[in-house]
Write a protein that holds these residues in place. Structure first.
Motif, PDB file in Angstrom:
ATOM      1  N   THR A   1       0.834  -1.208   0.000  1.00 53.73           N
ATOM      2  CA  THR A   1       0.000   0.000   0.000  1.00 53.73           C
ATOM      3  C   THR A   1       0.863   1.250   0.000  1.00 53.73           C
ATOM      4  O   THR A   1       0.632   2.175  -0.763  1.00 53.73           O
ATOM      5  CB  THR A   1      -0.899   0.011   1.250  1.00 53.73           C
ATOM      6  OG1 THR A   1      -1.560  -1.236   1.340  1.00 53.73           O
ATOM      7  CG2 THR A   1      -1.906   1.123   1.179  1.00 53.73           C
ATOM      8  N   VAL A   2       1.882   1.225   0.871  1.00 48.21           N
ATOM      9  CA  VAL A   2       2.737   2.406   0.972  1.00 48.21           C
ATOM     10  C   VAL A   2       3.463   2.660  -0.339  1.00 48.21           C
ATOM     11  O   VAL A   2       3.495   3.788  -0.852  1.00 48.21           O
ATOM     12  CB  VAL A   2       3.747   2.221   2.119  1.00 48.21           C
ATOM     13  CG1 VAL A   2       4.860   3.231   2.004  1.00 48.21           C
ATOM     14  CG2 VAL A   2       3.050   2.366   3.442  1.00 48.21           C
ATOM     15  N   LEU A   3       4.016   1.588  -0.916  1.00 53.39           N
ATOM     16  CA  LEU A   3       4.759   1.762  -2.171  1.00 53.39           C
ATOM     17  C   LEU A   3       3.821   2.213  -3.284  1.00 53.39           C
ATOM     18  O   LEU A   3       4.163   3.076  -4.101  1.00 53.39           O
ATOM     19  CB  LEU A   3       5.453   0.456  -2.552  1.00 53.39           C
ATOM     20  CG  LEU A   3       6.549   0.044  -1.583  1.00 53.39           C
ATOM     21  CD1 LEU A   3       7.179  -1.265  -1.996  1.00 53.39           C
ATOM     22  CD2 LEU A   3       7.612   1.124  -1.490  1.00 53.39           C
ATOM     23  N   LEU A   4       2.617   1.647  -3.305  1.00 51.36           N
ATOM     24  CA  LEU A   4       1.634   2.027  -4.328  1.00 51.36           C
ATOM     25  C   LEU A   4       1.276   3.495  -4.178  1.00 51.36           C
ATOM     26  O   LEU A   4       1.206   4.243  -5.162  1.00 51.36           O
ATOM     27  CB  LEU A   4       0.384   1.160  -4.176  1.00 51.36           C
ATOM     28  CG  LEU A   4      -0.674   1.337  -5.271  1.00 51.36           C
ATOM     29  CD1 LEU A   4      -0.114   0.825  -6.577  1.00 51.36           C
ATOM     30  CD2 LEU A   4      -1.948   0.598  -4.924  1.00 51.36           C
ATOM     31  N   LEU A   5       1.071   3.901  -2.927  1.00 52.58           N
ATOM     32  CA  LEU A   5       0.738   5.305  -2.692  1.00 52.58           C
ATOM     33  C   LEU A   5       1.823   6.213  -3.239  1.00 52.58           C
ATOM     34  O   LEU A   5       1.555   7.190  -3.938  1.00 52.58           O
ATOM     35  CB  LEU A   5       0.564   5.568  -1.202  1.00 52.58           C
ATOM     36  CG  LEU A   5       0.290   7.044  -0.937  1.00 52.58           C
ATOM     37  CD1 LEU A   5      -1.186   7.312  -0.874  1.00 52.58           C
ATOM     38  CD2 LEU A   5       0.976   7.537   0.291  1.00 52.58           C
ATOM     39  N   LEU A   6       3.079   5.852  -2.943  1.00 54.72           N
ATOM     40  CA  LEU A   6       4.187   6.668  -3.439  1.00 54.72           C
ATOM     41  C   LEU A   6       4.190   6.682  -4.959  1.00 54.72           C
ATOM     42  O   LEU A   6       4.348   7.726  -5.590  1.00 54.72           O
ATOM     43  CB  LEU A   6       5.509   6.110  -2.915  1.00 54.72           C
ATOM     44  CG  LEU A   6       5.827   6.448  -1.472  1.00 54.72           C
ATOM     45  CD1 LEU A   6       7.053   5.693  -1.021  1.00 54.72           C
ATOM     46  CD2 LEU A   6       6.047   7.929  -1.335  1.00 54.72           C
ATOM     47  N   ALA A   7       3.988   5.497  -5.553  1.00 54.18           N
ATOM     48  CA  ALA A   7       4.066   5.390  -7.008  1.00 54.18           C
ATOM     49  C   ALA A   7       2.975   6.209  -7.679  1.00 54.18           C
ATOM     50  O   ALA A   7       3.178   6.786  -8.742  1.00 54.18           O
ATOM     51  CB  ALA A   7       3.970   3.933  -7.431  1.00 54.18           C
TER      52      ALA A   7
END
Lengths: 268, 268
Positions: free
Chosen positions: B9-15
């Protein structure tokens, strides 16, 4: 109930003085202003103490990072990276649970789990790291001529540091340090949103603003009030730091004085 | 399993957020230097307002405000014959079809909607900061370059797209990479927005619902989860720094700046 009574009841609510029960319904504008303002006391408490204590550690860390000794230099650099490289939020959580885990070991750690001390320590270390980096940058840009002049006057060691290096460093770092101070105050709002519990609903400004927003499902009143208080606080900080800036620059000709340029930064 | 997903989720949010915020920033910066006065005012106002207020107040405010705003728009479109006010006392009421997400929607839609709101909030806030950086970068492109382009008979639009935009990145990158590091550090705030991110899970996994009562049969493990998080963020920051350094070196290549000149000399 008149507004004065509300202020008398809730003005110091965040410290646990006055009415115990928070208003339940029919929230008036006066109540919101009073409670959020009373929460500001905590923000000011955290900000002022962390900043004034952090100032000294920051100077030490900046000197450490510029030192010739490998051990001191490396440990200062790591200290700065550790606190600047990770979210303040996680630092709060980590510290809180660390203190919780230490609690059974010795009753000394009891006060550390409450916000007034635990969070203060985190903020203190955090601001020391951020301002340490600022001071380090300023230390690197102290003009060589100043140091040479000090040498020519026969100053060295402590005298040179106290009378030449340190004041020049402060002078150069001051605009950036003002920003750091503003941001530290903004960061104090994170305290009660991380691990640290608000005991008996004694919270900071954002805690109460959030309380009202949750209760009324109307964010358009409490948050602007919060913003109003913070803008007021920011203006106070700017004028206070501006005075110090004037004093630090008082020996310079008018046009050479560093202008205070406000560059607002983001989350830490 | 939830814990591993939350890293996603965190990485997706950043992406997702990084390009969106960049787009917002680009729009804001373009608006701020537009020739049309209202558009310019809007661009400058956007930059000024978002930068002046504590960030997390914004996160708390925008999620509620955007939610209300969307529901209100849908309400106006879908139920034109609704006569009651949408503010009933302290409650915000819209007709059932206008609810977002629908009451009977499956759980994953609720979660996606929450995530979407979080992305939008992040994009608005960080867009303002990006806009400020890009605005500065656009002004840093040497004026001669633009004048030369005009002398060659390029139109305003051509100058903008062919000369200004390709050249501004090298000036914008230091600011943008700083922003990226800040964005990484801002992701734990997701948990405030109710998205199940890593902070949420780290707290859950500790087991206890009430952090005030701290008598565990086993040791308190949350310290270690948060230590893990701390290291995750530190490592992430370090890797980003290295990558951004590489990108900067690429971008500097052939630019009319000091660093570009130094690179040219080193190669020759």
């Amino acid at each position: 109930m008149s507004c004065w009574e509300t202020i008398a009841d809730y003005g110091l609510r965040s410290l646990g003085i006055g009415e115990r029960v928070l208003p339940r319904e029919g929230f008036t504008l006066c109540q919101q202003f009073t409670l959020i303002g009373s929460g500001m006391l905590w923000n000011i408490y955290f900000g002022v103490l962390a900043l004034s204590a952090g100032f000294f550690l920051a100077t030490a860390v900046a000197l450490g990072k510029a030192s010739n000794n490998v051990v001191i230099r490396k440990s200062s650099a790591w200290f700065i990276f550790l606190f600047r490289g990770s979210p303040l939020f996680i630092q709060f959580f980590f510290a809180y649970f660390l203190f919780l885990a230490l609690k059974p070991i010795s009753p000394i750690f009891d006060p550390f789990t409450s916000a007034w001390l635990g969070a203060l320590i985190v903020l203190f270390l955090n601001t020391a790291a951020y301002s340490g980096e600022i001071f380090y940058g300023a230390l690197q840009s102290v003009p060589r001529g100043d140091i040479e002049a000090a040498d020519a006057y026969g100053m060295s060691g402590w005298a040179r540091f106290k009378r030449v290096t340190w004041p020049t460093m402060l002078r150069l770092a001051w605009p950036a340090y003002t920003n750091e101070a503003i941001f530290l105050f903004h960061a104090t709002t994170l305290v009660y949103f991380s691990g640290f519990p608000a005991w008996q609903q004694r919270g900071d400004a954002l805690y109460y603003a959030n309380f009202f927003a949750d209760k009324t499902f109307n964010p358009f009143i409490p948050y602007p009030i919060l913003a109003f208080y913070f803008i007021l606080l920011t203006l106070c900080i700017i004028s206070l730091f501006g005075l110090i800036n004037r004093r630090l620059n008082r020996h310079l000709p008018q046009e050479a004085r560093a202008k205070m340029k406000l560059k607002l930064n983001v989350i830490r | 399993m939830g814990l591993y997903w939350s890293f996603g989720t965190v990485l997706l949010l950043l992406a997702i957020t990084a390009p969106t915020a960049l787009a917002f920033g680009f729009g804001g910066a373009s608006a701020a230097r537009s020739r049309i006065a209202p558009l310019r005012l809007f661009g400058k106002g956007y930059i000024a307002i978002v930068r002046g207020v504590p960030d997390i107040a914004f996160f708390l405010f925008f999620v509620l405000a955007l939610d209300i705003f969307f529901e209100w728009i849908r309400h106006e479109i879908k139920c034109p014959d609704w006569t009651d006010s949408i503010w009933q006392g302290n409650d915000f009421v819209v007709c059932d079809v206008a609810k977002l997400p629908m009451n009977n929607a499956p759980q994953w839609i609720h979660e996606t909607y929450g995530f979407f709101l979080a992305v939008l909030t992040f994009a608005i806030v960080f867009g303002a900061f990006a806009a400020n950086v890009l605005y500065g970068a656009m002004r840093a492109v040497p004026h001669n370059q633009l004048e030369t382009a005009e002398a060659y008979g390029m139109s305003r639009r051509q100058v903008y797209w062919r000369i200004l935009v390709p050249q501004m990145w090298v000036f914008a990158l230091p600011g943008l990479s700083n922003l990226w590091l800040v964005l990484i550090k801002a992701t734990p705030l997701l948990f405030l927005l109710g998205v199940e991110d890593i902070v949420y899970w780290a707290r859950e996994l500790g087991g206890s619902k009430t952090p005030r009562f701290t008598d565990y049969p086993h040791g308190d493990w949350r310290v270690w989860y948060f230590l893990g998080l701390l290291i995750f963020y530190l490592a992430f920051t370090r890797v980003s720094e290295i990558v951004l350094d590489k990108v900067m070196r690429k971008l500097t290549h052939g630019q009319a700046t000091m660093a570009g000149e130094a690179q040219r000399k080193a190669a020759a």
